[in-house]
Motif scaffolding. Sequence first.
Motif, PDB file in Angstrom:
ATOM      1  N   TYR A 170      30.891   3.206 -31.541  1.00 39.96           N
ATOM      2  CA  TYR A 170      30.164   2.916 -32.779  1.00 39.96           C
ATOM      3  C   TYR A 170      30.134   4.139 -33.692  1.00 39.96           C
ATOM      4  CZ  TYR A 170      26.533   1.050 -35.830  1.00 39.96           C
ATOM      5  OH  TYR A 170      25.831   0.609 -36.919  1.00 39.96           O
ATOM      6  N   SER A 223      18.072   3.955 -31.021  1.00 43.24           N
ATOM      7  CA  SER A 223      18.517   3.072 -29.939  1.00 43.24           C
ATOM      8  C   SER A 223      18.307   3.738 -28.576  1.00 43.24           C
ATOM      9  CB  SER A 223      19.966   2.641 -30.144  1.00 43.24           C
ATOM     10  OG  SER A 223      20.826   3.719 -29.970  1.00 43.24           O
TER      11      SER A 223
ATOM     12  N   SER B  99      24.406 -18.614 -30.999  1.00 42.07           N
ATOM     13  CA  SER B  99      25.051 -17.632 -31.877  1.00 42.07           C
ATOM     14  C   SER B  99      25.531 -18.269 -33.176  1.00 42.07           C
ATOM     15  CB  SER B  99      26.236 -16.976 -31.171  1.00 42.07           C
ATOM     16  OG  SER B  99      25.839 -16.466 -29.933  1.00 42.07           O
ATOM     17  N   TRP B 167      14.739 -14.014 -34.537  1.00 39.13           N
ATOM     18  CA  TRP B 167      15.583 -12.876 -34.908  1.00 39.13           C
ATOM     19  C   TRP B 167      16.521 -13.199 -36.066  1.00 39.13           C
ATOM     20  CZ3 TRP B 167      12.751  -9.668 -32.613  1.00 39.13           C
ATOM     21  CH2 TRP B 167      12.182  -9.987 -31.386  1.00 39.13           C
ATOM     22  N   TRP B 221      29.313  -9.691 -37.093  1.00 38.20           N
ATOM     23  CA  TRP B 221      28.352  -8.771 -36.502  1.00 38.20           C
ATOM     24  C   TRP B 221      27.138  -9.513 -35.945  1.00 38.20           C
ATOM     25  CZ3 TRP B 221      29.352  -4.620 -34.372  1.00 38.20           C
ATOM     26  CH2 TRP B 221      28.403  -3.643 -34.131  1.00 38.20           C
ATOM     27  N   THR B 222      26.637 -10.502 -36.717  1.00 38.32           N
ATOM     28  CA  THR B 222      25.477 -11.272 -36.273  1.00 38.32           C
ATOM     29  C   THR B 222      25.805 -12.087 -35.031  1.00 38.32           C
ATOM     30  OG1 THR B 222      24.898 -11.489 -38.602  1.00 38.32           O
ATOM     31  CG2 THR B 222      23.705 -12.867 -37.058  1.00 38.32           C
ATOM     32  N   THR B 225      25.742  -9.912 -32.011  1.00 34.81           N
ATOM     33  CA  THR B 225      24.378  -9.527 -31.646  1.00 34.81           C
ATOM     34  C   THR B 225      23.660 -10.657 -30.915  1.00 34.81           C
ATOM     35  OG1 THR B 225      24.361  -8.249 -33.676  1.00 34.81           O
ATOM     36  CG2 THR B 225      22.273  -8.474 -32.535  1.00 34.81           C
ATOM     37  N   ASN B 228      25.238 -11.237 -27.356  1.00 34.35           N
ATOM     38  CA  ASN B 228      24.943 -10.215 -26.351  1.00 34.35           C
ATOM     39  C   ASN B 228      23.459 -10.041 -26.073  1.00 34.35           C
ATOM     40  OD1 ASN B 228      27.604  -9.700 -26.003  1.00 34.35           O
ATOM     41  ND2 ASN B 228      27.647  -7.815 -27.183  1.00 34.35           N
ATOM     42  N   SER B 229      22.588 -10.820 -26.715  1.00 38.79           N
ATOM     43  CA  SER B 229      21.154 -10.591 -26.550  1.00 38.79           C
ATOM     44  C   SER B 229      20.748 -10.777 -25.091  1.00 38.79           C
ATOM     45  CB  SER B 229      20.354 -11.536 -27.452  1.00 38.79           C
ATOM     46  OG  SER B 229      20.626 -12.868 -27.103  1.00 38.79           O
TER      47      SER B 229
END
Lengths: 293, 298
Positions: A170, A223, B99, B167, B221-222, B225, B228-229
């Motif tokens: 990242y 983080s 997702s 979220w 990207w969302t 996220t 992978n939560s």
Amino acid sequence: MQRKKKTDSRAALGFLTPSAVGMTLFILLPTLLAIATSFFNWPTYGDVTFAGLDNYKDLFAAGSQFPAALINTLLFTIIVVPLNLVLTIATAFWVSTSRFSKLYRVLFFLPVVTPSVATAVIWKLIYQPDGILDSTLQSMFGIHMPNLLGDSSTAMLAVVVVILWQGFGYNMLIFSAAIDQLPQDVLDASMLDGASGLTALLKIKLPLLTPAIFFASTVTMISAFQMFSEPFVLTAGGPGTSTVTVVMNVYQTAFQGGELGAAAAPAIILFALILVVTMIQWLGQKKWVHYDQ
Amino acid sequence: MTSNQTTSRASAVSAERPGKNAKARFRPFRLVSEVLMAGVVLLFLFPIVFTFFSAFKSNGEIFAQPPSLFGAEFRWQNFVEVFEYTPFLRFIFNGLVVSIIGTVIVVAVSALAAYSFGILRWRGRDKFMLLYLATMMIPQEVLVIPMFLLMQKLGWINTWQALILPWAFGAFGAFLLRQFFVNIPYELVEASRMDGCSQWRTFSRIILPLAKPSLAVLAVWTFITFWNSFLWPLIVVNDVNELGNVSLGLQTFFGEHGSSWNLVMAASVIAILPTLLLVVALQKHLVKGIATVGLAGR
């Protein structure tokens, strides 16, 4: 023709409403509720009673895991953030000299999108006695690798390696993007002035990268404060309390112990910690971050 | 690779970029650097490569002495067994539902907000934007306890909406899109309004099509996220087989079959493959998104 200064207030309100309502409901109100909860004795099921500051006092009472969790979290952060930044900046510069730099950036990025549970499980096998690291050492040098995760003096370092591996791509990507955008005229000018490779790196390139370093260090620090999944799966906080983190402490108190109020207190302390550190970073940036004039 | 081939490659590079004489002068150094770098990248990727190979071994061979990447046999059987023991297809399906719906909501809500922050002109806009940004400092861990209480009150424990809605309203998306939107010339909006288009029409017919690349960045990207939560599903899902995602499934599987490392590795492959493929397919969008957010600090 006179130009009237018109604003779009009404439209703005309309377009903003879904987001603002959702944010109020799912972020702002819960934040207030979290602060309130921390002052109550609040079991998952049963009666809620006012507790004053008891939840905060109990964090430091004998037998509480919180002090260990707080120290671990701070240590994690202090070790991970500088190591991450130095390694990713160096690698980003190095990779930018390669003709395969685009490919390498994506490859370094793969662990970032790997589910952290999978990352932890994979590394657990790598660290396993008789696992790949151990057996490689045995067949090459005839020595055993110590059981890193099983020893309280090395467990944290073992977790740090995993965290570094996972987060590496990242920041590397952020620095790579910043390196790509370094102004060519400035670099050319410094070369004409006779700046050598190392001087150019330290005196010209790094200062130009400080906005990216500021961003990356802030995000990495936040983080690191929030570390949970990796130590949770790798060590479950052990051996003893050597890898317990604050978030793990919150999770265990709330959802394994059923004490929501007692769990809200460390969460609020973590929040305060993040706010203070971010604030210090933000205020301190004037001293070392160079923005374009 | 023989050194001959590599040298011809290196000279091909300098032929491509005739202007960069400084680099060509240090050719031997560059060659060593390239070889070393390839080695470092391979070493870095070793855990993932190792996972893929281990997933096809017998359990005993994973701990073979001396270690070897290849097992004596190629056991597809491991994957069959994983799917027999645990409903991983169901986890993948659950992950996709959460997702995809989550991503649609996030992108829609963020685009609307970003139109307000990046295009429209109104008093207090930038101050309000800062307030939005400040909420990004609130860590998820602070929110999980009150969110759990809220879900309890609403009777949403162990439901789809509990996995998606809490979220879906962060400031990140609005901020990311706003960074793209501010570069769209306001004259375009004025012209469209002059032609009698409503704000909604301007938004949906002019701005959105222009913003497609940035919407893609946010969507990828969302999606990742949500996919992978782990912490929130761990809290709000009671029945893993019904609503669990691959992370939760993998953790449960690991708890039950922890000593069958070959099966655990096969399960890990199932868990990491979707996002791995997504990144390889959509690398450009992802890379651009992170670069934009990272450089927004400027």
